[in-house]
Design a protein around this motif. Structure first.
Motif: not given
Length: 99
Positions: A2-17
């Motif tokens: 139910n809970e998760f953390i999306l790190t800033r790095h993961a978000f940036e890589r998602y937007c990049q990749r």
């Protein structure tokens, strides 16, 4: 989960990749898929066709980085690359030295 953390790095890589998206839209998409991952093995998880490096702390799923969409078994490919001191090109761009 139910809970998760999306790190800033993961978000940036998602937007990049994968695609440019608003953070809250990605969080909602991940929330919909976090309960039923496509694959989950050895610190890697595939949610909605996208591979992530993850960990769990105090029952919270933490997404550390995004590897993008791939047709291969990404965890096996990464293990092979480490074993052979090689790399996997996740950017899909031109290789150094290619013409």
């Amino acid at each position: 989960m139910n809970e998760f953390i999306l790190t800033r790095h993961a978000f940036e890589r998602y937007c990049q990749r994968v695609e440019r998206i608003k953070r809250d839209e990605l969080v909602e998409l991940l929330r919909q898929h976090a309960e039923r991952p496509t694959h989950k093995k050895r610190g890697y998880i595939e949610l909605a066709g996208v591979w992530w490096r993850y960990g769990i702390r105090d029952s919270v799923l933490i997404l550390y980085t995004c590897y993008g969409r791939h047709h291969m078994d990404l965890p096996a490919a990464i293990r092979w690359a480490k074993r052979h001191r090689d790399r996997i090109n996740l950017g899909g761009g031109e290789h150094i030295g290619s013409r």
